[in-house]
Structures are given as C-alpha cells and as structure tokens.
Write an enzyme that holds these catalytic residues in place. Structure first.
Site, short mmCIF file in Angstrom:
data_model
loop_
_atom_site.label_atom_id
_atom_site.label_comp_id
_atom_site.label_asym_id
_atom_site.label_seq_id
_atom_site.Cartn_x
_atom_site.Cartn_y
_atom_site.Cartn_z
N SER A 1 0.57 -43.51 -9.18
CA SER A 1 -0.36 -42.87 -10.11
C SER A 1 -0.51 -43.69 -11.40
O SER A 1 -1.02 -44.80 -11.35
CB SER A 1 0.10 -41.44 -10.39
OG SER A 1 -0.99 -40.64 -10.78
N LYS B 1 -10.78 -20.92 -26.10
CA LYS B 1 -9.84 -21.49 -27.06
C LYS B 1 -8.40 -21.41 -26.56
O LYS B 1 -7.56 -22.25 -26.90
CB LYS B 1 -9.96 -20.78 -28.41
CG LYS B 1 -9.14 -21.39 -29.53
CD LYS B 1 -9.54 -22.84 -29.79
CE LYS B 1 -8.71 -23.44 -30.90
NZ LYS B 1 -8.99 -24.87 -31.07
#
Length: 266
Positions: free
Chosen positions: A84, A136
């Site tokens: 990765s 949020k």
C-alpha cells in the site's frame, strides 16, 4: 563526525522506512534526504519494510524522492513487506528491487471509524451535538453513518484511489487500466510484482546496493553503505522491541482513526 567529502563520493546512503508511515516517518525521511543532497552522496538505497500508512505523509515522501532522483541515483529495496503506502513511496525511485517472497501490493484505500453506539446505549450514555451542517460530525463514534455520509466518504476514497493508480501507472510506465487490474487491494509476492511490472528485479538489499553503485559509476566491491537513521527515543531503548512496536502501533491507530489510509490491514 561528518564523513569527509571524498569518502561520501564513494559511499551509498541508506534510508530505511519501517513500520507504519505517519508524521514522524515523514519528518525523519525528509531530513535524511536533505542530508543526502547536502553531502552530495552519489547514490541512495531506500529500504522499505512497511505496510503503508497515512495518505498525505506517503505522498510527501514520494514527492521528495521523485525530486531527488535527478541528482542522486536511487534504488528502492522492498523487504519483508512493502504494501500500500509502502508501494507508493517506492514509486518515487526509478529502480525497484524486491525479494521473491516480499509481500507487496495492497494498492487501495481504507478508512475505518469506531462505532460504539450499542455499548453507549447499554450504559445509558448519549451525546448532544450542535453542528453547523449535517456532515460536520461525519464518522462520529456514537452513531451509524447515514447513506449520504457513506456516499461522501466513498467519493473521497475513490479520489484517493485514482491518485494512487495514476502514480503507479506513471512511475512504472503502465496504463491505468493495467494497474487497476491488480490494484483491487490484493497482496502479491515480489515474484508476482515482477511479472506485473511493479518492480524491475528480484534480489536482496545487497543486490540493491550493488545496483546503486553501478548506476553511480562506483565500484560495487568498494562502495560502502552510510546508514542514515534517527536515534531511538530514550523510553524506546528501555522496553523490549515487541512492546515498543506495540506501543507505536497503538499510537498510530489512535492518531489516524477516521483518516483515509494507504495501508495493508490483515
């Protein structure tokens, strides 16, 4: 004591990236690369033994290697695992070597958040949230994701994934479609990576050193390694290696919760 200039001209710098890639790794590696440039080492071996890490830190390390390779001959050496984000930073080197059994690949993005809503219900704890917009508190640990939130996060992951694929394709002179064919999160060996075009050769770190020497016009029999590494913190020197690694991993997990990661998570 700094090495004399004439000795540096016949030496190969070595930088090792091990463990999860985060802010400390980025800071250390960028500092080492500055030393390599300032001390005019002709060649560098980047040893990678990492499952990956944070996206931003991996991108900054990759960019720094990419900039330096016009001045220094760089060979990346994949160790036990280079997956990765470990693959991503390796793309900053124009030459890559891996052991036949190296675990590599895992090209993709993962984002995880903790959800302890059921536990909070059992103990009778709830949170009152006042927010400026509906998203949020996305990935809040006390509730499930809504469908719109899942779509937002999936879009974020998809953009990060495209960045990864594009970088591998450009670095390895492959088409993006060819990269996507194996960039589905799977892991593969160094031998398979060679067949896929992800690495150039199979071999050991010593083979990488010799290759870097040849690229820089040095005698492989005489060129020496100069290992650039940070001293361990005092506390890390007091605890066993396995305990230190566990603490570092725990710290990484806590500090990156909710962040997109380029990381192999078995």
């Amino acid at each position: 004591m700094p090495w004399p200039f004439n000795k540096r001209r016949n030496a190969i710098a070595r930088i090792e990236v091990s463990g999860a890639i985060g802010g400390k790794t980025r800071k250390d590696v960028l500092g080492f690369l500055k030393l390599v440039e300032e001390r005019k080492f002709p060649a560098l071996v980047l040893r990678i033994d990492s499952p990956g890490g944070t996206v931003g830190d991996s991108q900054e390390i990759y960019t720094a290697f990419k900039k330096l390779r016009d001045k220094v001959k760089i060979v990346a050496s994949f160790g036990n695992i280079s997956a990765s984000g470990g693959v991503y930073i390796g793309m900053g080197a124009p030459h890559i070597i891996a052991n036949p059994g190296t675990i590599t690949g895992s090209i993709g993005v993962i984002l995880r958040g903790n959800n302890i809503e059921r536990l909070l219900d059992r103990v009778g704890v709830s949170f009152k949230v006042i927010k400026s917009g509906p998203y949020k508190d996305i990935l809040a640990f006390d509730r499930e994701l809504t469908e719109p939130e899942k779509n937002i996060l999936q879009d974020l992951i998809d953009v990060s994934y495209r960045q990864f694929v594009r970088t591998v394709a450009e670095a390895r002179n492959l088409t993006e479609d060819a990269v996507r064919a194996f960039a589905d999160g799977r892991i593969f060996t160094g031998e398979q990576a060679l067949d896929l075009g992800v690495v150039d050769r199979l071999g050991t770190e010593e083979d990488a050193r010799r290759w870097a020497a040849e690229l820089a016009g040095l005698d492989p029999e005489k060129a020496k390694f100069v290992d650039l590494r940070s001293p361990k913190p005092f506390f890390s020197r007091l605890v066993p290696g396995s305990a230190d690694a566990l603490m570092n991993w725990t710290e990484f997990e806590l500090s990156t919760n909710g962040q997109p990661l380029w990381m192999f998570r078995p």
